[in-house]
Design an enzyme around this catalytic site. Structure first.
Site, PDB file in Angstrom:
ATOM      1  N   ASP A  45       0.709  -1.191   0.097  1.00  0.00           N
ATOM      2  CA  ASP A  45      -0.085  -0.056  -0.046  1.00  0.00           C
ATOM      3  C   ASP A  45       0.923   1.239  -0.023  1.00  0.00           C
ATOM      4  O   ASP A  45       0.768   2.069  -0.714  1.00  0.00           O
ATOM      5  CB  ASP A  45      -0.842   0.012   1.215  1.00  0.00           C
ATOM      6  N   GLU A  68      -5.387   7.669   0.384  1.00  0.00           N
ATOM      7  CA  GLU A  68      -5.673   6.777   1.412  1.00  0.00           C
ATOM      8  C   GLU A  68      -4.673   6.903   2.433  1.00  0.00           C
ATOM      9  O   GLU A  68      -4.894   6.718   3.658  1.00  0.00           O
ATOM     10  CB  GLU A  68      -6.146   5.469   1.189  1.00  0.00           C
ATOM     11  N   ASP A 121      -6.302   5.366  -4.139  1.00  0.00           N
ATOM     12  CA  ASP A 121      -6.295   4.290  -3.209  1.00  0.00           C
ATOM     13  C   ASP A 121      -5.306   3.291  -3.846  1.00  0.00           C
ATOM     14  O   ASP A 121      -5.659   2.699  -4.675  1.00  0.00           O
ATOM     15  CB  ASP A 121      -7.769   3.471  -2.836  1.00  0.00           C
ATOM     16  N   ILE A 123      -4.037   0.428  -2.852  1.00  0.00           N
ATOM     17  CA  ILE A 123      -4.655  -0.848  -2.880  1.00  0.00           C
ATOM     18  C   ILE A 123      -6.079  -1.026  -2.268  1.00  0.00           C
ATOM     19  O   ILE A 123      -6.144  -0.666  -1.044  1.00  0.00           O
ATOM     20  CB  ILE A 123      -3.656  -2.049  -2.017  1.00  0.00           C
ATOM     21  N   ASP A 124      -6.871  -0.823  -3.130  1.00  0.00           N
ATOM     22  CA  ASP A 124      -8.353  -0.839  -2.759  1.00  0.00           C
ATOM     23  C   ASP A 124      -8.900  -2.442  -2.608  1.00  0.00           C
ATOM     24  O   ASP A 124      -8.267  -3.206  -3.430  1.00  0.00           O
ATOM     25  CB  ASP A 124      -9.200  -0.457  -3.801  1.00  0.00           C
ATOM     26  N   THR A 126      -7.473  -4.145   0.398  1.00  0.00           N
ATOM     27  CA  THR A 126      -6.162  -4.616   1.080  1.00  0.00           C
ATOM     28  C   THR A 126      -6.677  -6.306   1.743  1.00  0.00           C
ATOM     29  O   THR A 126      -5.606  -6.885   1.525  1.00  0.00           O
ATOM     30  CB  THR A 126      -5.675  -3.604   2.184  1.00  0.00           C
ATOM     31  N   HIS A 210     -19.326  -5.628   4.943  1.00  0.00           N
ATOM     32  CA  HIS A 210     -19.347  -4.370   4.284  1.00  0.00           C
ATOM     33  C   HIS A 210     -20.552  -4.218   3.362  1.00  0.00           C
ATOM     34  O   HIS A 210     -20.619  -3.102   2.468  1.00  0.00           O
ATOM     35  CB  HIS A 210     -17.901  -4.236   3.058  1.00  0.00           C
ATOM     36  N   SER A 234     -12.799  -5.131  -3.621  1.00  0.00           N
ATOM     37  CA  SER A 234     -12.338  -3.948  -4.227  1.00  0.00           C
ATOM     38  C   SER A 234     -13.274  -3.423  -5.454  1.00  0.00           C
ATOM     39  O   SER A 234     -14.287  -3.964  -5.632  1.00  0.00           O
ATOM     40  CB  SER A 234     -10.864  -4.202  -4.890  1.00  0.00           C
ATOM     41  N   LYS A 237     -15.256  -4.900  -9.059  1.00  0.00           N
ATOM     42  CA  LYS A 237     -16.622  -5.033  -9.140  1.00  0.00           C
ATOM     43  C   LYS A 237     -17.256  -4.183 -10.378  1.00  0.00           C
ATOM     44  O   LYS A 237     -17.942  -4.370 -10.993  1.00  0.00           O
ATOM     45  CB  LYS A 237     -17.391  -5.148  -7.829  1.00  0.00           C
ATOM     46  N   ARG A 251     -24.328  -1.806  -2.560  1.00  0.00           N
ATOM     47  CA  ARG A 251     -23.555  -1.767  -1.337  1.00  0.00           C
ATOM     48  C   ARG A 251     -24.736  -1.051  -0.274  1.00  0.00           C
ATOM     49  O   ARG A 251     -24.833   0.100  -0.201  1.00  0.00           O
ATOM     50  CB  ARG A 251     -22.428  -1.091  -1.548  1.00  0.00           C
ATOM     51  N   ASP A 266     -12.657   5.209  -2.815  1.00  0.00           N
ATOM     52  CA  ASP A 266     -13.346   4.119  -3.070  1.00  0.00           C
ATOM     53  C   ASP A 266     -14.370   3.822  -4.288  1.00  0.00           C
ATOM     54  O   ASP A 266     -14.800   2.782  -4.537  1.00  0.00           O
ATOM     55  CB  ASP A 266     -13.943   3.284  -1.507  1.00  0.00           C
TER      56      ASP A 266
END
Ligand code: AMP
Ligand code: MG
Length: 321
Positions: A45, A68, A121, A123-124, A126, A210, A234, A237, A251, A266
């Protein structure tokens, strides 16, 4: 072409970051730290944020970057070993980089929201990265609150010809493309343009905390979706929807996380990847994302990304919940 230079530099920086992330993932240097919000952060990251911020700062010195990660935790004495690993990983691509450079580059990502800024981000997903599943290097350029360019580097995403690793790229008004991480070959993407329920598929987070799975699935069921629900970590999608591999990403916040708002980094890149492929992205009330005020999307609730055709039907179902 508008944003040609931004696109080229952002793709090159994402590629460099993807190389670093995959090297870390395969070297078992996944030493994980836990941030104040209990989420994990790794050498990759920090390394990915350093590389991307360095490239953007060198080419667009007036642009701020809202990223981030923050190097503050790396400067603590107990993080020395991690800072050394991050620096060694960055040096593979930038041999002259010092520890001080790495900290400066990472902290360049602590910029302010302004008329023109980038979200990052590094690493979205992680948790997906650590688990060996999907993750995305997620970068977007925002002007006057609108996403102009979005990039999702997805090193673990299955591309064409059984190759693993793609980059999704979208520029406002210019469509969405998928590039092979290896050959650089590209093709344009369109969502699956159908409202035939037998062909439709819901996609949701792999992390049960989530999203509200029972409610998400109740909507797919009410609309008689015929395809099996997929789970993926992540913003990959959004790529799956642009590709037509899935048609609806929901979501819906769980009751215990109603107060939690989504982060701009995100969702900003993913949103343009879907809309430029012909889909539609709003919050659960049909409102566009507010990218003008805060790192949190304070004026939005949850996420609804679809192939566009079914968007209104889904909104009607959400109102019935
Ligand atoms: P995903 O891979 O789609 O599950 O999304 C990962 C993102 O979920 C992380 O970047 C976090 O910012 C975010 N996240 C963490 N906790 C929650 C939560 N309780 N509800 C919704 N999103 C969350
Ligand atoms: Mg994230």
């Amino acid at each position: 072409m508008l944003y040609h230079r931004e696109r080229e530099i952002a793709i090159a920086a994402t590629l460099a970051a993807a190389t670093l992330c995959e090297r870390v993932r395969h070297s078992q240097q996944e030493q994980t730290m836990t941030k104040a919000d209990s989420s994990p952060v790794t050498v990759a990251d920090f390394g990915a944020q350093a590389l991307i911020c360095q490239a953007l700062a060198a080419n667009f010195p007036d642009d701020s970057i809202v990223g981030e990660e923050d190097a503050h935790v790396l400067q603590q004495p107990e993080s020395r070993a991690i800072l050394e690993q991050v620096t060694a990983q960055v040096q593979v691509l930038r041999p002259d980089a010092t520890q001080e450079d790495v900290i400066t580059w990472i902290n360049h990502g602590n910029g302010q929201i302004s008329q023109r800024y980038w979200t990052l981000d590094p690493i979205d997903g992680t948790k997906g990265f650590i688990r060996g599943d999907q993750y995305a290097i997620a970068l977007a350029l925002i002007e006057q609150g609108e996403v102009k360019l979005g990039i999702l580097g997805c090193p673990a995403f299955p591309g064409d010809h059984q190759e693993q690793g793609v980059i999704f790229v979208a520029v406002q008004g210019q469509g969405t493309e998928m590039l092979s991480l290896h050959s650089g070959q590209s093709r344009s993407l369109r969502v699956k343009a159908t409202d035939n329920p037998s062909q439709l598929c819901l996609i949701e987070s792999l992390e049960t905390a989530h999203g509200n799975r029972p409610q998400q699935r109740a909507i797919a069921q009410a609309l008689k979706f015929g395809q099996k629900t997929q789970q993926m970590d992540s913003q990959a999608k959004y790529g799956a929807i642009a590709l037509g591999q899935a048609d609806l990403y929901l979501r819906i916040p769980l009751p215990q996380s109603q107060h939690k708002k989504e982060n701009i980094w995100d969702h900003a890149p993913g949103a343009i990847i879907v809309t430029e492929a012909g889909g539609k992205v709003t919050d659960l009330d049909g409102k566009p994302f507010d990218l003008t005020s805060n790192i949190k999307m304070e004026n939005n609730r949850g996420i609804l990304a679809s192939n566009g055709i079914i968007h209104e039907q889904v909104l009607a179902q959400i109102r019935n919940l």
